[in-house]
Design an enzyme around this catalytic site. Structure first.
Site: not given
Ligand SMILES: Nc1ncnc2c1ncn2[C@@H]1O[C@H](COP(=O)(O)OP(=O)(O)O)[C@@H](O)[C@H]1O
Ligand SMILES: Nc1ncnc2c1ncn2[C@@H]1O[C@H](COP(=O)(O)OP(=O)(O)O)[C@@H](O)[C@H]1O
Ligand SMILES: [Mg+2]
Ligand SMILES: [Mg+2]
Ligand SMILES: [Mg+2]
Ligand SMILES: [Mg+2]
Lengths: 206, 335, 335, 206
Positions: B54-57, B110, B223
């Site tokens: 996921g994005s955001g990292h 994932d 998260h």
């Protein structure tokens, strides 16, 4: 029952997920991250859209393509599991343009296998499987006993509902819910609610 | 939510467009899909390594695509897995006959999507893939028993796995060897985090959890997954000691052992604070007789705008030291 | 204030100790004072370049000490100038006969202290120093008239001044030439910032100003100095357009001109957001016929934990392009 | 008057800054960043400590070393300006072990020059200079007219106080206050208050 009824089933699936969008969000907000209503309504819509105007008459292929579209649209936990279920069902039914009652048993059994092979969860571990498993058993028993498919489908939906309700008390060992440990027992599993909705849509479409 | 963004639903797409604009000589994409990011400098015959998540990292995951590290990255929506088709598209692009290694963090979404992609790569394309899943967060579960699946979340320590496996692939090792290196790195890396504030996922628009002005949560995931202890915010030295005690006791260390240390900021925590932590880490490890071979300090794996940090220790042997020291050149990491 | 620190009064000292621990092969200090930071790899005969200023802006200032950039940095307390004696100690260390260039931001405290140090270097040590003061913040004052002192604050654009002057010194140019390059870079760089939240100075312990949950301040300085407009938080594209309009109209541009762009995060603003801005900057400049030669995106000059960002444009000629492209290797910047 | 009285003056300076620490913080909090009370009390304490146990009898050197210590201790705007003033006064008085009344005029004139050369501000621009300038003029006139140093010092302190009060109405063009533009006019300048305190300490010590 031909491929058209199958598309009808996929139509009811996307309808019921749409209608229960907020219900699923609420369930998942308590247990997880609250996205389940979004992923299920988006995902089953993508699945339906992928086949609704298709000239394909092979029921297996239709299910497979619907599953693939779902996987692409919503690669969340449940999104990928539902895609895996649809694709496995598709592989099992490949070549059939007409579905007999026994084929629906095959369909849901394969759906179940697709999900459990992908997710490696077992019945009793507070997941989607705990909603679907009793429904598959009921459907199988009913059809074997010669019960009408319509009634068998309603009975299966009822079994799924009970399975969903029975997730209260189970210990979650998968996904976000598992991080709660013992505290997870008091909660309903949102994925099992999806199994219940799938069987309700099936009962309605048949 | 105070963010410099346009429509939240375009957040990831616009971010990726910016990435390609800023790094045209290093990154590109395939399948007409900005989420399918690959290196612009493919090396023929090399084992391909890809990751995804996921994005955001940022800089995770895509920031480590480049020379000496990764060849591709499937980029999902914020905190969401990419799709099997996206993973497959990249797999096809980065395979040059030597096979492809998947390295990603231990999250169900994932795993499901990479597994599905791996099946598709095998069935549909005849590409051999192998998988190594990083699960380095000591706060997230007890250590797994022999033959038991690792239940720990993958967090910042995956940087070391990319670095060592990337160097191995760059040295033209074969898929089995690169996989062995990745697995060895996973087996030797441990991480623990601390969070001071929640983060806000743009499409959600509100903080991911509540925490008091004077509280911290030790062991929280990237998260916002629940940690192991919530309590009053303590001095940096105490926080570091608590984190390190858990990390160092998780695998056997003896005096004289060498480690690489990664001090990682989660987003809103300043570099100053990360260096204040570094100072304490150094004296803590010195007391234990553990030698620090190399420090990495900065934002390597973030959680959007969360305040907090993590510490990762990689226990080294000669082989890992050599791989760690090899040059690397990606948009976000140069050595 | 949510920070991973020990006693606020030890904040800068402990941060610096961490810095030396993490980068022993690159940085060291003189005069037995951790605030007097110098490169560990001095080049004989080269013009020395040093900077200095208050802490709280990492990687500015000290993060740019290294090969191809700066030779030393005097580190003050948070948002406070270093002392003349500290500046002098570094001046003495980095002079190898070719003289020393001071490059720092346009703040009175820094000017007074550097000027005093320059006098001391001249009187007490016979070292020739020259001074170039960066004042690139278009939001802070009107452009200065000919012969008028530049009243603008120095902000993120100073990165370009370090880079170009550093490359010039590395090429063994003499003090006058290096100064000319630094001045030319200053003359060609313009910056503008936007702030979304205040920052908290550790010793003060409370936010530096108040701002509503739905507000931003365009043009705010990196210590929270008042900007030019406070208003509702707007979409990223609008913010970028407003900032660029002011930047681009400040010096004459014609179609075909080339620039280097620095998109800088102030602390709590994510890289994702910086890339979303990059995307818009690219199309805005394309519309104006301005060509982007190179992008730099990331945290280059922060304001502690402030949320916000700045955009800097450096107008290029062939000489500056060549200097910009030269390699550099510092703890925080590699090219 | 020998070097001992000079050390006495530096003692009174650090005392008065200590006593007025919060007063200066409050003034600077309105206009600037509120650190002036800290920097002035820390700075003049460092200046005093640097010379209090010195064997040095050269008044010029004493002032110079006091200034240097101040610059090292508090490199803020006012810290460096005060250091510059003390150091310049030291250079002007170098070689003197005894100070005559006229030497104090020289001292404060040099202090003023040191500050204005460093800061490049002019009288009337709402700074420290607007407190010190009228005091220096008064001291100079009084001494020229043969008025006793004790009375001259009190008169100078009174002039500094008026100068400080007169900063209301002036437009700030230096430092943080300048960012307020016209709004700065209504405020008292904290740096000018320091000039007033310096002259008060002088009057007390003499
Ligand atoms: N391994 C698994 N096998 C079957 N179902 C699972 C598994 N893991 C999780 N689930 C189901 O997924 C549901 C959550 O789905 P979803 O909201 O998509 O997860 P997430 O948001 O964490 O990606 C759970 O309620 C559970 O029923
Ligand atoms: N150029 C100057 N010359 C003389 N005095 C100045 C100058 N600039 C500022 N000042 C004085 O400094 C005072 C503020 O000092 P200080 O609090 O140390 O500033 P800062 O906190 O901004 O470093 C102002 O009230 C003013 O009197
Ligand atoms: Mg969910
Ligand atoms: Mg989810
Ligand atoms: Mg002040
Ligand atoms: Mg100050």
């Amino acid at each position: 029952m031909d491929y058209n009824s199958l598309i009808g089933f996929l139509f009811e699936l996307k309808e019921i997920m749409q209608v229960n969008r907020d219900y699923l969000i609420d369930l998942d907000s308590v247990v997880g991250d609250g996205d389940l209503g979004l992923t299920m309504s988006d995902g089953f819509l993508a699945a339906y859209n992928a086949v609704k105007d298709s000239n394909e008459t092979d029921c297996g292929k239709l299910l497979y393509f619907a599953g693939k579209a779902m996987g692409t649209a919503v690669p969340s936990t449940m999104g990928t599991l539902m895609a895996s279920g649809l694709m496995r069902a598709g592989r099992e039914l490949k070549g059939k343009t007409n579905l007999l009652p026994q084929d629906f048993v095959t369909l849901f059994q394969a759906y179940m296998d697709g999900v459990s092979d992908r997710g490696k969860a077992k019945v009793g571990e507070k997941t989607f499987l705990d909603g679907l498993d009793p429904a598959v058993s009921t459907l199988q028993n009913n059809i074997s006993s010669g019960i009408d498919i319509k009634d068998a489908a309603s009975n299966a939906a009822e079994a799924a509902r009970k399975g969903f309700e029975n997730t209260v008390g189970m210990l979650a060992v998968h996904g976000r819910a598992a991080t709660r440990g013992e505290a997870s027992r008091s909660l309903l599993d949102p994925g099992a609610a999806v199994a219940m909705l799938i069987m309700e849509a099936f009962a309605k479409s048949i | 939510m105070k963010k410099i963004i346009n429509k939240p639903e375009n957040y990831v797409k616009e971010m990726l467009e910016g990435i390609y604009i800023a790094h045209p000589d290093q990154l590109t994409y395939v399948a007409d899909d900005v989420h399918c990011l690959v290196t612009a400098n493919k090396i023929p015959g090399k084992v391909g390594i890809m990751t995804g998540g996921g994005s955001g990292h940022l800089p995770l995951f895509l920031g480590y695509v480049g020379t000496g590290m990764l060849d591709g990255c499937a980029v999902g929506d914020v905190f969401q897995s990419p799709s099997p088709e996206q993973i497959l598209a990249i797999t096809k692009e980065i395979d040059s006959g030597a096979g492809v290694l998947y390295i990603y963090g231990n999250y169900n979404g994932d795993i499901f999507n990479f597994d599905m992609a791996a099946e598709m790569a095998d069935f549909e394309e005849g590409i051999r893939t192998e998988t190594v899943i990083a699960g380095d967060d000591v706060a997230s579960a007890a250590p797994s028993k022999p033959d038991e699946k690792n239940k720990r979340r993958g967090v910042a320590g995956i940087f070391f796995v990319y670095k060592c496996a990337g160097a191995a692939a760059e040295a033209m090792m074969n898929l089995d060897e690169v996989k062995r290196i990745a697995e060895k790195t996973c087996a030797n890396v441990r991480t623990m985090g601390v969070a001071l504030t929640p983060c806000t996922v743009p499409r959600v628009g509100k903080p991911s959890f509540q925490i008091q002005e004077d509280e911290m949560e030790i062991g929280m995931g990237i998260h916002g997954e629940t940690g192991i202890r919530r309590g009053k915010l303590e001095p940096a030295d105490n926080i570091v000691d608590e984190m390190l005690e858990k990390i160092v006791s998780d695998i056997p260390y003896v005096a004289g052992d060498e480690v690489a240390v990664l001090v990682n900021g989660l987003g809103a925590t300043t570099l100053d604070e990360q260096y204040i932590m570094t100072r304490r880490i150094n004296s803590y490890l010195a007391d234990k007789g553990i030698k620090v071979y190399r420090y990495y300090v900065g934002e390597y794996v973030t959680s959007l705008d969360m305040a907090g940090a993590s510490i990762s220790l990689l226990k080294l042997d000669e082989e890992l030291k050599e791989l760690l020291d090899k040059p690397a050149k990606t948009p976000f990491f140069r050595q």
